[in-house]
Each structure stands twice: as structure tokens, then as C-alpha cells.
Design a protein around this motif. Structure first.
Motif, PDB file in Angstrom:
ATOM      1  N   PHE A  53      47.650  43.681  46.479  1.00 49.18           N
ATOM      2  CA  PHE A  53      48.551  44.035  45.384  1.00 49.18           C
ATOM      3  C   PHE A  53      48.259  45.443  44.879  1.00 49.18           C
ATOM      4  O   PHE A  53      47.126  45.918  44.944  1.00 49.18           O
ATOM      5  CB  PHE A  53      48.399  43.038  44.224  1.00 49.18           C
ATOM      6  CG  PHE A  53      48.866  41.649  44.585  1.00 49.18           C
ATOM      7  CD1 PHE A  53      50.182  41.268  44.370  1.00 49.18           C
ATOM      8  CD2 PHE A  53      47.992  40.723  45.137  1.00 49.18           C
ATOM      9  CE1 PHE A  53      50.617  39.991  44.703  1.00 49.18           C
ATOM     10  CE2 PHE A  53      48.421  39.449  45.483  1.00 49.18           C
ATOM     11  CZ  PHE A  53      49.736  39.087  45.266  1.00 49.18           C
ATOM     12  N   ASP A  54      49.304  46.097  44.350  1.00 47.40           N
ATOM     13  CA  ASP A  54      49.159  47.457  43.834  1.00 47.40           C
ATOM     14  C   ASP A  54      48.327  47.509  42.550  1.00 47.40           C
ATOM     15  O   ASP A  54      47.593  48.465  42.326  1.00 47.40           O
ATOM     16  CB  ASP A  54      50.541  48.074  43.565  1.00 47.40           C
ATOM     17  CG  ASP A  54      51.377  48.170  44.822  1.00 47.40           C
ATOM     18  OD1 ASP A  54      50.814  48.252  45.931  1.00 47.40           O
ATOM     19  OD2 ASP A  54      52.624  48.151  44.700  1.00 47.40           O
ATOM     20  N   ARG A  55      48.485  46.491  41.731  1.00 50.02           N
ATOM     21  CA  ARG A  55      47.782  46.461  40.440  1.00 50.02           C
ATOM     22  C   ARG A  55      47.373  45.024  40.145  1.00 50.02           C
ATOM     23  O   ARG A  55      48.165  44.096  40.362  1.00 50.02           O
ATOM     24  CB  ARG A  55      48.694  46.967  39.337  1.00 50.02           C
ATOM     25  CG  ARG A  55      48.062  46.925  37.972  1.00 50.02           C
ATOM     26  CD  ARG A  55      48.992  47.432  36.908  1.00 50.02           C
ATOM     27  NE  ARG A  55      48.373  47.201  35.615  1.00 50.02           N
ATOM     28  CZ  ARG A  55      48.721  47.821  34.520  1.00 50.02           C
ATOM     29  NH1 ARG A  55      49.688  48.695  34.539  1.00 50.02           N
ATOM     30  NH2 ARG A  55      48.116  47.557  33.397  1.00 50.02           N
ATOM     31  N   VAL A  56      46.159  44.873  39.616  1.00 48.00           N
ATOM     32  CA  VAL A  56      45.667  43.542  39.257  1.00 48.00           C
ATOM     33  C   VAL A  56      45.084  43.608  37.848  1.00 48.00           C
ATOM     34  O   VAL A  56      44.256  44.468  37.551  1.00 48.00           O
ATOM     35  CB  VAL A  56      44.583  43.042  40.248  1.00 48.00           C
ATOM     36  CG1 VAL A  56      44.088  41.666  39.842  1.00 48.00           C
ATOM     37  CG2 VAL A  56      45.118  43.028  41.673  1.00 48.00           C
ATOM     38  N   ASP A  57      45.535  42.716  36.993  1.00 50.11           N
ATOM     39  CA  ASP A  57      44.967  42.580  35.652  1.00 50.11           C
ATOM     40  C   ASP A  57      44.022  41.394  35.655  1.00 50.11           C
ATOM     41  O   ASP A  57      44.307  40.361  36.262  1.00 50.11           O
ATOM     42  CB  ASP A  57      46.062  42.354  34.611  1.00 50.11           C
ATOM     43  CG  ASP A  57      46.934  43.584  34.409  1.00 50.11           C
ATOM     44  OD1 ASP A  57      46.414  44.709  34.563  1.00 50.11           O
ATOM     45  OD2 ASP A  57      48.121  43.422  34.091  1.00 50.11           O
ATOM     46  N   LEU A  58      42.888  41.553  34.980  1.00 51.34           N
ATOM     47  CA  LEU A  58      41.903  40.483  34.869  1.00 51.34           C
ATOM     48  C   LEU A  58      41.958  39.898  33.467  1.00 51.34           C
ATOM     49  O   LEU A  58      42.015  40.641  32.486  1.00 51.34           O
ATOM     50  CB  LEU A  58      40.493  41.011  35.120  1.00 51.34           C
ATOM     51  CG  LEU A  58      40.114  41.349  36.548  1.00 51.34           C
ATOM     52  CD1 LEU A  58      40.694  42.683  36.962  1.00 51.34           C
ATOM     53  CD2 LEU A  58      38.612  41.378  36.698  1.00 51.34           C
ATOM     54  N   VAL A  59      41.925  38.575  33.383  1.00 49.53           N
ATOM     55  CA  VAL A  59      41.862  37.866  32.110  1.00 49.53           C
ATOM     56  C   VAL A  59      40.590  37.030  32.154  1.00 49.53           C
ATOM     57  O   VAL A  59      40.411  36.205  33.052  1.00 49.53           O
ATOM     58  CB  VAL A  59      43.096  36.953  31.899  1.00 49.53           C
ATOM     59  CG1 VAL A  59      42.977  36.189  30.596  1.00 49.53           C
ATOM     60  CG2 VAL A  59      44.375  37.763  31.958  1.00 49.53           C
ATOM     61  N   GLU A  60      39.702  37.254  31.206  1.00 55.28           N
ATOM     62  CA  GLU A  60      38.409  36.563  31.205  1.00 55.28           C
ATOM     63  C   GLU A  60      37.873  36.520  29.785  1.00 55.28           C
ATOM     64  O   GLU A  60      37.909  37.528  29.078  1.00 55.28           O
ATOM     65  CB  GLU A  60      37.426  37.298  32.126  1.00 55.28           C
ATOM     66  CG  GLU A  60      36.017  36.760  32.126  1.00 55.28           C
ATOM     67  CD  GLU A  60      35.918  35.270  32.420  1.00 55.28           C
ATOM     68  OE1 GLU A  60      35.309  34.561  31.600  1.00 55.28           O
ATOM     69  OE2 GLU A  60      36.451  34.824  33.448  1.00 55.28           O
ATOM     70  N   GLN A  61      37.380  35.358  29.356  1.00 58.50           N
ATOM     71  CA  GLN A  61      36.881  35.229  27.989  1.00 58.50           C
ATOM     72  C   GLN A  61      35.440  35.713  27.835  1.00 58.50           C
ATOM     73  O   GLN A  61      35.001  35.992  26.729  1.00 58.50           O
ATOM     74  CB  GLN A  61      36.988  33.778  27.517  1.00 58.50           C
ATOM     75  CG  GLN A  61      35.993  32.842  28.159  1.00 58.50           C
ATOM     76  CD  GLN A  61      35.999  31.466  27.519  1.00 58.50           C
ATOM     77  OE1 GLN A  61      36.786  31.196  26.610  1.00 58.50           O
ATOM     78  NE2 GLN A  61      35.129  30.611  27.965  1.00 58.50           N
ATOM     79  N   ASN A  62      34.690  35.809  28.919  1.00 56.03           N
ATOM     80  CA  ASN A  62      33.274  36.176  28.840  1.00 56.03           C
ATOM     81  C   ASN A  62      33.112  37.686  29.058  1.00 56.03           C
ATOM     82  O   ASN A  62      33.324  38.185  30.162  1.00 56.03           O
ATOM     83  CB  ASN A  62      32.482  35.387  29.901  1.00 56.03           C
ATOM     84  CG  ASN A  62      30.994  35.605  29.791  1.00 56.03           C
ATOM     85  OD1 ASN A  62      30.520  36.712  29.536  1.00 56.03           O
ATOM     86  ND2 ASN A  62      30.231  34.555  29.994  1.00 56.03           N
TER      87      ASN A  62
END
Length: 103
Positions: free
Chosen positions: A87-96
């Protein structure tokens, strides 16, 4: 085998806090993310790549490779080894925050 399609999940009042407590005690490493099963990493990435590539090559799905979101990204193991090459762009979602710093 029970039919789990109709099972109802009832989180406890401290469900999110319990998860946060658990993950704060886990090392920021591949072994930590996989519960000590480091050997799962390579086949997991390989088979997930094959699955996503198959989906992306299906013309009836019209899947874009512009964006992906890694929810529960941990240290970015899946982002780095699977999503960024596809993928061209990846967003990360993480609570820690410790995991995000490692990513």
C-alpha cells in the motif's frame, strides 16, 4: 461444536483497562506480539500477503492500494512486513505508546 454465530459477547466494565494492563506487561518485540511464538511470524506474513494479493488481483473487487489501516498495530510488525510493501500509505492505530515508539 457450539454455534458461535449467535454467541453474545459481554465485556466486563473493566474490559479495556484489563487489556491495557495486559499489553503494558508485554515486551515490545515480535515475540511479545505473538505470545512467544516467534516462529509464526514468517508464515503469517507470507500467507497474509498471498491472501491480500489474491484479493487485489480480483477485478470484481476494485480494491485500492492507496491506503491501509493497521488497527491494533502493536510494534508495526504487520505494517512493516505486509502492508507497506503493498500500500502507498498505512496508518497505525495502537493504544500502547511503547509499541508505537517501537514501530
Amino acid at each position: 461444536m457450539p454455534d458461535l454465530r449467535n454467541a453474545s459477547f459481554k465485556p466486563t466494565p473493566t474490559w479495556y483497562e484489563d487489556a491495557d494492563t495486559y499489553w503494558r506487561a508485554v515486551p515490545s518485540s515480535i515475540g511479545g506480539m505473538l505470545g512467544g511464538l516467534d516462529q509464526v511470524h514468517t508464515p503469517d506474513i507470507r500467507d497474509s500477503r498471498a491472501f491480500l494479493t489474491k484479493l487485489q488481483s480480483n477485478p470484481t473487487l476494485s480494491l485500492s492500494t492507496k491506503y491501509a489501516c493497521d488497527c491494533g498495530a502493536g510494534i508495526g510488525r504487520v505494517t512493516k512486513n505486509l502492508l507497506l510493501p503493498l500500500f502507498d500509505r498505512v496508518d497505525l492505530v495502537e493504544q500502547n505508546p511503547d509499541f508505537l515508539n517501537e514501530a
